[in-house]
Design a protein around this motif. Structure first.
Motif, mmCIF file in Angstrom:
data_model
loop_
_atom_site.group_PDB
_atom_site.id
_atom_site.type_symbol
_atom_site.label_atom_id
_atom_site.label_comp_id
_atom_site.label_asym_id
_atom_site.label_seq_id
_atom_site.Cartn_x
_atom_site.Cartn_y
_atom_site.Cartn_z
ATOM 1 N N GLU A 1 1.717 13.821 -2.666
ATOM 2 C CA GLU A 1 0.519 14.106 -1.867
ATOM 3 C C GLU A 1 0.738 15.353 -1.030
ATOM 4 O OE1 GLU A 1 -2.381 11.793 1.270
ATOM 5 O OE2 GLU A 1 -0.795 10.684 0.243
ATOM 6 N N ARG A 2 -0.347 16.170 -0.965
ATOM 7 C CA ARG A 2 -0.237 17.402 -0.203
ATOM 8 C C ARG A 2 -0.182 17.107 1.295
ATOM 9 N NH1 ARG A 2 -5.151 21.376 -0.854
ATOM 10 N NH2 ARG A 2 -6.070 19.916 0.638
ATOM 11 N N LYS A 3 0.759 17.671 2.029
ATOM 12 C CA LYS A 3 0.856 17.495 3.473
ATOM 13 C C LYS A 3 -0.062 18.501 4.156
ATOM 14 C CE LYS A 3 4.508 14.661 3.234
ATOM 15 N NZ LYS A 3 4.604 14.644 1.788
ATOM 16 N N ALA A 4 -0.330 18.242 5.434
ATOM 17 C CA ALA A 4 -1.118 19.199 6.213
ATOM 18 C C ALA A 4 -0.334 20.500 6.351
ATOM 19 C CB ALA A 4 -1.429 18.607 7.600
ATOM 20 N N GLY A 5 -1.060 21.614 6.212
ATOM 21 C CA GLY A 5 -0.381 22.914 6.312
ATOM 22 C C GLY A 5 0.067 23.473 5.001
ATOM 23 N N GLU A 6 -0.080 22.668 3.912
ATOM 24 C CA GLU A 6 0.318 23.157 2.586
ATOM 25 C C GLU A 6 -0.876 23.610 1.764
ATOM 26 O OE1 GLU A 6 4.445 20.703 1.650
ATOM 27 O OE2 GLU A 6 2.533 19.895 0.964
ATOM 28 N N GLU A 7 -2.058 23.808 2.414
ATOM 29 C CA GLU A 7 -3.266 24.137 1.672
ATOM 30 C C GLU A 7 -3.144 25.465 0.933
ATOM 31 O OE1 GLU A 7 -3.211 22.954 4.690
ATOM 32 O OE2 GLU A 7 -4.522 21.218 4.754
ATOM 33 N N THR A 8 -2.373 26.369 1.447
ATOM 34 C CA THR A 8 -2.219 27.657 0.769
ATOM 35 C C THR A 8 -1.334 27.544 -0.465
ATOM 36 O OG1 THR A 8 -0.420 28.128 2.269
ATOM 37 C CG2 THR A 8 -2.557 29.079 2.811
ATOM 38 N N LEU A 9 -0.500 26.474 -0.527
ATOM 39 C CA LEU A 9 0.402 26.331 -1.670
ATOM 40 C C LEU A 9 -0.247 25.584 -2.821
ATOM 41 C CD1 LEU A 9 3.741 25.417 0.119
ATOM 42 C CD2 LEU A 9 3.074 27.601 -0.875
ATOM 43 N N TYR A 10 -1.014 24.531 -2.508
ATOM 44 C CA TYR A 10 -1.582 23.684 -3.568
ATOM 45 C C TYR A 10 -3.073 23.585 -3.370
ATOM 46 C CZ TYR A 10 3.332 22.553 -3.350
ATOM 47 O OH TYR A 10 4.687 22.661 -3.296
ATOM 48 N N ARG A 11 -3.851 23.769 -4.455
ATOM 49 C CA ARG A 11 -5.291 23.787 -4.329
ATOM 50 C C ARG A 11 -5.844 22.380 -4.118
ATOM 51 N NH1 ARG A 11 -8.949 26.524 -8.933
ATOM 52 N NH2 ARG A 11 -8.567 24.525 -9.921
ATOM 53 N N GLU A 12 -5.300 21.400 -4.834
ATOM 54 C CA GLU A 12 -5.837 20.037 -4.747
ATOM 55 C C GLU A 12 -4.986 19.206 -3.778
ATOM 56 O OE1 GLU A 12 -8.590 19.572 -6.354
ATOM 57 O OE2 GLU A 12 -8.500 21.412 -7.546
ATOM 58 N N GLU A 13 -5.490 17.976 -3.463
ATOM 59 C CA GLU A 13 -4.794 17.146 -2.483
ATOM 60 C C GLU A 13 -3.564 16.483 -3.078
ATOM 61 O OE1 GLU A 13 -7.990 14.656 -1.362
ATOM 62 O OE2 GLU A 13 -9.012 16.276 -0.292
ATOM 63 N N LYS A 14 -3.477 16.474 -4.359
ATOM 64 C CA LYS A 14 -2.294 15.930 -5.017
ATOM 65 C C LYS A 14 -1.706 17.047 -5.865
ATOM 66 C CE LYS A 14 -1.834 13.001 -8.679
ATOM 67 N NZ LYS A 14 -2.583 12.246 -9.634
ATOM 68 N N TYR A 15 -0.398 17.137 -5.928
ATOM 69 C CA TYR A 15 0.189 18.219 -6.722
ATOM 70 C C TYR A 15 1.433 17.713 -7.450
ATOM 71 C CZ TYR A 15 3.831 18.726 -3.178
ATOM 72 O OH TYR A 15 4.885 18.516 -2.343
ATOM 73 N N ALA A 16 1.923 18.493 -8.365
ATOM 74 C CA ALA A 16 3.117 18.111 -9.120
ATOM 75 C C ALA A 16 4.358 18.602 -8.389
ATOM 76 C CB ALA A 16 3.064 18.717 -10.519
ATOM 77 N N LYS A 17 5.138 17.625 -7.909
ATOM 78 C CA LYS A 17 6.382 18.015 -7.235
ATOM 79 C C LYS A 17 7.396 18.485 -8.282
ATOM 80 C CE LYS A 17 9.451 15.161 -5.457
ATOM 81 N NZ LYS A 17 10.038 14.088 -4.634
ATOM 82 N N VAL A 18 7.430 17.721 -9.392
ATOM 83 C CA VAL A 18 8.282 18.118 -10.524
ATOM 84 C C VAL A 18 7.371 18.268 -11.728
ATOM 85 C CG1 VAL A 18 10.188 17.420 -12.010
ATOM 86 C CG2 VAL A 18 10.215 16.824 -9.583
ATOM 87 N N TYR A 19 7.529 19.314 -12.473
ATOM 88 C CA TYR A 19 6.767 19.488 -13.714
ATOM 89 C C TYR A 19 7.733 20.051 -14.738
ATOM 90 C CZ TYR A 19 2.806 20.452 -16.763
ATOM 91 O OH TYR A 19 1.917 20.442 -17.799
ATOM 92 N N GLU A 20 8.040 19.258 -15.777
ATOM 93 C CA GLU A 20 9.064 19.695 -16.731
ATOM 94 C C GLU A 20 8.532 19.680 -18.156
ATOM 95 O OE1 GLU A 20 13.242 18.434 -14.577
ATOM 96 O OE2 GLU A 20 12.332 17.058 -15.992
ATOM 97 N N ILE A 21 8.884 20.708 -18.898
ATOM 98 C CA ILE A 21 8.558 20.750 -20.332
ATOM 99 C C ILE A 21 9.868 20.869 -21.097
ATOM 100 C CG2 ILE A 21 7.404 21.992 -22.186
ATOM 101 C CD1 ILE A 21 5.387 22.963 -20.172
ATOM 102 N N ASN A 22 10.060 19.968 -22.042
ATOM 103 C CA ASN A 22 11.234 20.041 -22.904
ATOM 104 C C ASN A 22 10.908 20.980 -24.059
ATOM 105 O OD1 ASN A 22 13.254 19.621 -24.798
ATOM 106 N ND2 ASN A 22 13.553 17.498 -24.144
ATOM 107 N N MET A 23 11.540 22.153 -24.057
ATOM 108 C CA MET A 23 11.182 23.186 -25.033
ATOM 109 C C MET A 23 11.678 22.868 -26.450
ATOM 110 S SD MET A 23 9.279 25.402 -23.759
ATOM 111 C CE MET A 23 8.720 26.027 -22.184
ATOM 112 N N LEU A 24 12.622 21.929 -26.563
ATOM 113 C CA LEU A 24 13.028 21.517 -27.903
ATOM 114 C C LEU A 24 12.002 20.570 -28.520
ATOM 115 C CD1 LEU A 24 16.861 20.880 -27.974
ATOM 116 C CD2 LEU A 24 15.568 22.649 -29.106
ATOM 117 N N ARG A 25 11.268 19.832 -27.644
ATOM 118 C CA ARG A 25 10.273 18.892 -28.153
ATOM 119 C C ARG A 25 8.945 19.587 -28.400
ATOM 120 N NH1 ARG A 25 9.918 12.991 -26.257
ATOM 121 N NH2 ARG A 25 11.766 12.223 -27.311
ATOM 122 N N CYS A 26 8.624 20.556 -27.567
ATOM 123 C CA CYS A 26 7.312 21.199 -27.630
ATOM 124 C C CYS A 26 7.069 21.792 -29.013
ATOM 125 C CB CYS A 26 7.214 22.302 -26.583
ATOM 126 S SG CYS A 26 5.640 23.160 -26.632
#
Lengths: 374, 172
Positions: free
Chosen positions: B94-119
């Protein structure tokens, strides 16, 4: 004693230089074969080893030496080793009688730029080329592999068949020259009297036979991959295989040199007199060496050009062409040349003979051969 | 049965004189190869030379930011659901107060991983994304990797850099 030593050293140097040139040209033929093939197929070819890939032959040699040297368990070991050695030996021995240039005078002594000027020169070439089939035959036999044996048998029968037509083609050269010595054959052709003008038919027969003798496309049936896996060198690997392939390129260069000697005036080139007057006869001789090597390389290019143009003949077509096509043509050529010498106008008669031949074929075709249904 | 007049019946009778002599055909063939000998090669020396692959080529992934520089991804997980190779995984926060410039929506991806061998670079994640956050770049390919730990790409490699923004042909 002094004279003998000098002659010996001079001959040793000539032999060494000819050896080095032959091997160098053969090594780079492998590179140019691939380059020419690539250009004719709108590709680039090897370009990774060194600028434009010119170090490719070195890389290939390293690869060949590093590979496992495999000898099949049930093969005849010594004959298996002797096969490529014989191929290489016979390929290199042919160059001994090719006159690479006119004589050179250094310090009052005159040296011929030729390995040996034997008076049976062209017969020597034939003898060695006939021996060349032993390299292939022994290799194919010793492999104890039916495909290798079939390839070797094909090579043997093909070489024997085409040697006949080749010999018949050369008889006309001997009739004109009156000598078997390659040196004399070249000297008769000096100042632009090249045999190609007097023997166009003989040259066509000779070059077709040369393709067959070198086992080059369109007559490369001994190593026909689609039928025989690899032909006589199916069981060979490493540098033994390398020697077989290398011998083929040496044969190409030498047969180019022999064709230049017999039909294209050897070391003759336009403007010999001018160069002799301006720079002396030694320089003229060395330019002549360049001319001969240039002509040989031209023939090597033709060999490669044909290889990347024409598909392989079928075996019965090959035998049909050799026995019923080229040998009668060569006999006809002998008769025409004899008539030309008798009349005293060899050039006119050879052209007339060619025209007559084509006319006769045309008439025969019109009268006796079934036509296509229109 | 004759369906059209386009069929050409091939008559293979005896060969003509010129055909039986082989030589005219051989000379013709050699002229063709010589013509190709002097024509321009079509080869592209790949690692050094590349060619334009079109505006819809599916190359390396990117997580877009909006014009203000805030990440568009809201960690809804639709890309991971759409992915046939199951290459994508994420952890939402969940986006904290003061992070509006970093994340557009109220929920954001803290970790986002793509396995390039699977893709398999099918582009279904791009199709699925409701926030226009993930794209496969048309002008950039995933570089070759040599180690196992280079295979899984996190946000450090995936999120768009503001000084080097990705623009596809046809976008404003």
């Amino acid at each position: 004693m002094e004279l003998i030593t000098t002659v010996f050293i001079a001959k040793a140097i000539i032999v060494g230089v000819v050896f080095a040139i032959t091997l160098g040209v053969a090594a780079y033929s492998t590179y140019f074969e691939r380059k020419i093939a690539a250009f004719m197929q709108d590709r680039i070819g090897p370009d990774r080893a060194g600028p434009f890939g010119i170090l490719q032959p070195l890389a290939d040699a390293v690869k060949m030496f590093m590979k496992e040297d495999f000898i099949p368990a049930n093969s005849n070991k010594w004959l298996f080793i002797a096969g490529p050695c014989l191929s290489m030996l016979t390929a290199l021995m042919t160059s001994a009688v090719v006159p690479f240039g006119d004589s050179v005078t250094i310090g009052g002594a005159t040296f011929d730029l030729q390995g040996i000027d034997v008076n049976i020169g062209i017969l020597w070439v034939f003898g060695i080329v006939s021996l060349g089939v032993y390299g292939i035959m022994i290799g194919g036999w010793a492999s104890n592999n039916k495909f290798a044996l079939l390839g070797a048998i094909r090579a043997a029968s093909q070489n024997i068949s085409y040697e006949l037509a080749m010999g018949m083609a050369i008889i006309t050269i001997l009739m004109i020259t009156g000598s078997l010595s390659t040196k004399e054959i070249v000297e008769v052709q000096q100042n632009g009297h090249w045999n190609i003008f007097y023997q166009p038919l003989g040259f066509i027969i000779f070059i077709i036979c040369a393709f067959a003798e070198c086992n080059r496309t369109p007559f490369d049936l001994p190593e026909c991959e689609t039928e025989l896996i690899g032909g006589y060198h199916t069981e060979y690997s490493s540098m033994k295989l390398g020697f077989y392939l290398f011998a083929e390129y040496i044969n190409m260069f030498i047969s180019g040199a022999v064709m230049a000697t017999l039909y294209f005036g050897g070391y003759d080139y336009p403007g010999v007199d001018f160069v002799t007057q301006q720079f002396g006869s030694n320089v003229a001789s060395f330019v002549g060496v360049g001319a001969l090597i240039g002509k040989s390389l031209g023939f090597v290019f033709v060999f490669m050009w044909v290889r990347w143009t024409i598909p392989r003949f079928r075996y019965d077509q090959l035998m049909n062409l050799g026995w019923t096509g080229l040998i009668p043509l060569a006999m006809y050529n002998v008769v025409v040349t004899g008539f030309g010498i008798l009349v005293g106008k060899p050039f006119m008669v050879s052209i007339a003979g060619l025209v007559l031949l084509i006319a006769a074929l045309f008439v025969y075709d019109q009268l006796l051969v079934k036509k296509k249904i229109a | 049965m004759k369906l059209s007049n386009k069929t050409k019946v091939l008559e293979q009778g005896e060969m003509t004189l010129a055909e039986r002599m082989y030589l005219p055909a051989i000379v013709g063939g050699m002229a063709t190869t010589l013509k190709h000998f002097f024509s321009k090669p079509v080869t592209i020396r790949y690692p050094e030379q590349t060619r334009y692959l079109g505006p819809v080529y599916r190359g390396q992934h990117i997580l877009k930011r909006d014009e203000a520089g805030a990440e568009r991804c809201t960690a809804c997980g639709l890309c991971a659901v759409a992915c046939p190779a199951e290459a994508i995984s994420m952890v939402a926060e969940e986006r904290k107060a003061g992070e509006e410039t970093l994340y557009r929506e109220e929920k954001y991806a803290k970790v986002y991983e793509i396995n390039m061998l699977r893709c398999i670079f099918c582009g279904l994640c791009e199709e699925a994304c409701p926030k226009e956050a993930i794209f496969l770049q048309h002008d950039k390919m995933v570089p070759v990797f040599h180690q196992r730990d280079e295979v899984i790409w996190g946000k450090d490699k995936l999120v768009e850099k503001m000084d080097h923004r990705y623009l596809r042909d046809g976008w404003k």
